[in-house]
Design an enzyme around this catalytic site. Structure first.
Site, PDB file in Angstrom:
ATOM      1  N   SER A 176       0.791  -1.228   0.000  1.00 43.35           N
ATOM      2  CA  SER A 176       0.000   0.000   0.000  1.00 43.35           C
ATOM      3  C   SER A 176       0.824   1.279   0.000  1.00 43.35           C
ATOM      4  O   SER A 176       0.361   2.302  -0.474  1.00 43.35           O
ATOM      5  CB  SER A 176      -0.961  -0.005   1.180  1.00 43.35           C
ATOM      6  OG  SER A 176      -0.256  -0.162   2.391  1.00 43.35           O
ATOM      7  N   HIS A 204      -5.298  -3.175  -3.013  1.00 46.47           N
ATOM      8  CA  HIS A 204      -5.005  -2.174  -4.053  1.00 46.47           C
ATOM      9  C   HIS A 204      -4.901  -2.790  -5.445  1.00 46.47           C
ATOM     10  O   HIS A 204      -4.628  -2.083  -6.403  1.00 46.47           O
ATOM     11  CB  HIS A 204      -3.692  -1.454  -3.738  1.00 46.47           C
ATOM     12  CG  HIS A 204      -3.766  -0.639  -2.497  1.00 46.47           C
ATOM     13  ND1 HIS A 204      -4.268   0.637  -2.467  1.00 46.47           N
ATOM     14  CD2 HIS A 204      -3.438  -0.947  -1.220  1.00 46.47           C
ATOM     15  CE1 HIS A 204      -4.229   1.100  -1.227  1.00 46.47           C
ATOM     16  NE2 HIS A 204      -3.731   0.154  -0.456  1.00 46.47           N
ATOM     17  N   LYS A 233     -11.805   0.819  -2.069  1.00 51.23           N
ATOM     18  CA  LYS A 233     -10.785   1.440  -2.928  1.00 51.23           C
ATOM     19  C   LYS A 233     -11.278   1.479  -4.377  1.00 51.23           C
ATOM     20  O   LYS A 233     -12.101   2.318  -4.692  1.00 51.23           O
ATOM     21  CB  LYS A 233      -9.459   0.741  -2.700  1.00 51.23           C
ATOM     22  CG  LYS A 233      -8.940   1.131  -1.307  1.00 51.23           C
ATOM     23  CD  LYS A 233      -7.765   0.371  -0.788  1.00 51.23           C
ATOM     24  CE  LYS A 233      -7.429   0.907   0.603  1.00 51.23           C
ATOM     25  NZ  LYS A 233      -6.629  -0.005   1.400  1.00 51.23           N
TER      26      LYS A 233
HETATM   27  C1  LIG Z   1      -6.701  -0.209   2.835  1.00 54.41           C
HETATM   28  C2  LIG Z   1      -6.137  -1.555   3.130  1.00 54.41           C
HETATM   29  C3  LIG Z   1      -6.795  -2.440   3.980  1.00 54.41           C
HETATM   30  C4  LIG Z   1      -8.006  -2.037   4.754  1.00 54.41           C
HETATM   31  O1  LIG Z   1      -9.134  -2.017   3.949  1.00 54.41           O
HETATM   32  P1  LIG Z   1     -10.383  -1.188   4.471  1.00 54.41           P
HETATM   33  O2  LIG Z   1     -11.531  -1.753   3.720  1.00 54.41           O
HETATM   34  O3  LIG Z   1     -10.101   0.221   4.174  1.00 54.41           O
HETATM   35  O4  LIG Z   1     -10.484  -1.453   5.951  1.00 54.41           O
HETATM   36  C5  LIG Z   1      -6.276  -3.689   4.141  1.00 54.41           C
HETATM   37  N1  LIG Z   1      -5.156  -4.075   3.505  1.00 54.41           N
HETATM   38  C6  LIG Z   1      -4.484  -3.244   2.697  1.00 54.41           C
HETATM   39  C7  LIG Z   1      -3.250  -3.716   2.016  1.00 54.41           C
HETATM   40  C8  LIG Z   1      -4.947  -1.945   2.501  1.00 54.41           C
HETATM   41  O5  LIG Z   1      -4.265  -1.103   1.737  1.00 54.41           O
END
Ligand SMILES: *Cc1c(COP(=O)(O)O)cnc(C)c1O
Length: 394
Positions: A176, A204, A233
């Site tokens: 991320s 992502h 996302k």
């Molecule tokens: C954003 C993210 C999460 C968390 O996801 P949410 O739905 O925002 O709680 C988990 N793992 C990774 C790698 C992320 O980038």
């Protein structure tokens, strides 16, 4: 930590105090932040779906028919036909037997890792894994072994050293803060050979990578691998899921505590995510456009010798080193109406502070030109100073 005012001052002095900006418009390329319209390069709304009218309409329609609240957890009376249909559509999309919804990606990771790892397990994680995967291993009371970023040799050595214990490997799909991609094939091979379970958190990647947007595992997902995805996302909505073999998913229904002991997502959100999935399937141009923009940024950044990394995903870090430098660069951009927050410790290691630039299919080349020009100018004084110092030293 009993003296909170002092601790907070220390954070401030170390350029580590986090603050929040208030957005008063929809999530879009030029949102209104703290009352001012800015050009944003920091959302995870990669495909521009967060304020898509078709998704909003679907949410409103379901809300008017089914209300908002789920009223209970999935295991009591919270599980609605909208959730059920979304799970089936996600499983089909990912090419897996089943999928299970969670309220967030954070909770999905806590739930999945907790369902498969306990006190006698060893959990192997890439050093740059998302905080939720690290927290998941800690909460499961498992032994946590971290290996160097993308270093599958070290992973294999660590696995072999503890053979006999049930093992679980967990890795981000797309990392991320770095935009690097995990070695999917090699991880699956190691998991198979060492009889470990593999969880890939492709928060992502899903919607973004692969010809059909199935993420970093597209076309090479093995039957036993579990894939976690978020709906917050690229889907532009909210919620998360895990997809995998039917028996593993059923085990999560039985054992994932963050699944059982929380209220089910509002059904309108599940239908909004279904509309998003449909757009992801029907409009590959969003993904193609996004990758073309990333390529354009990388070309321009190279011409200006900006401190970018090798990442080829829409996560493009601009490395500054110190937290202070990251903060100053972010502030300079903000003065020019561009929003890219500084990423500082503890989110990244000390000396690894950066601006985390992310792109959306809704950006244009003109937006990118503006970003690159402003970055180049902002970084110039630092470079000139540096040159002068090295000249006077010789
Ligand atoms: C954003 C993210 C999460 C968390 O996801 P949410 O739905 O925002 O709680 C988990 N793992 C990774 C790698 C992320 O980038």
């Amino acid at each position: 930590m009993d003296d909170l005012p002092t601790e907070l001052e220390r954070l401030q002095a170390g350029h580590l105090l986090r603050t929040r900006r208030v957005r008063s418009s929809a999530q879009e390329i030029e949102p209104v932040i703290d009352g001012k319209k800015v050009l944003s390069f920091c959302s995870n709304d990669y495909l521009g779906l967060a304020s898509h009218p078709r998704i909003t309409e679907r949410l409103v329609r379901t809300a008017s028919e089914s209300g908002v609240g789920s009223g209970a957890s999935h295991l009591i009376t919270g599980h609605h036909t909208s959730h059920h249909a979304l799970e089936e559509e996600l499983a089909e999309f990912m090419g897996c037997e089943r999928a299970l919804l969670f309220s967030t990606g954070y909770m999905a990771n806590l739930g999945v890792v907790g369902a498969f790892a306990g006190r006698t397990s060893v959990v192997f994680e890439d050093r740059l894994n998302h905080a939720s995967l690290i927290d998941a291993a800690v909460l499961a009371r498992a032994r946590l072994k971290r290996y160097r970023h993308l270093d599958t040799e070290e992973l294999q050595q660590k696995l072999e050293a503890v053979s006999g214990h049930p093992g679980l490997i967990a890795s981000d799909g797309v990392f991320s803060m770095d935009g690097t991609v995990c070695p999917v094939k090699r991880l699956q091979e190691i998991a198979r050979v060492c009889s470990a379970r593999l969880v890939i958190d492709d928060a992502h990647g899903i919607g973004v990578l692969g010809p059909h947007g199935k993420g970093c595992t597209e076309g090479r997902l093995e039957k036993d691998t579990l894939v976690v995805g978020t709906l917050g996302k690229a889907f532009g909505t909210f919620g998360a899921f895990v997809a995998g073999p039917g028996d593993s998913i059923e085990w999560c229904v039985q054992r994932a505590r963050s699944y059982a002991y929380t209220t089910a997502l509002p059904p309108p959100l599940a239908d909004a995510a279904r509309a998003a999935l449909q757009l992801i399937r029907e409009e590959p141009w969003r993904r193609e456009r996004l990758h073309a923009l990333v390529g354009y940024f990388r070309k321009c950044a190279a011409e200006q010798a900006l401190p970018v990394t090798a990442s080829v995903t829409p996560i493009q870090p601009v490395m500054t080193g110190s937290a202070d430098a990251a903060l100053r660069l972010s502030q300079t951009l903000h003065e020019h109406g561009i929003l890219v927050p500084a990423i500082r410790p503890p989110t990244v290691a000390r000396g690894q502070a950066r601006l985390r630039v992310t792109f959306s299919a809704m950006h244009t080349e003109t937006h990118i030109d503006r970003l690159v020009e402003t970055l180049a100018k902002a970084l110039q004084p630092a470079r000139t100073n540096h040159d002068e110092t090295s000249h006077s030293a010789t």
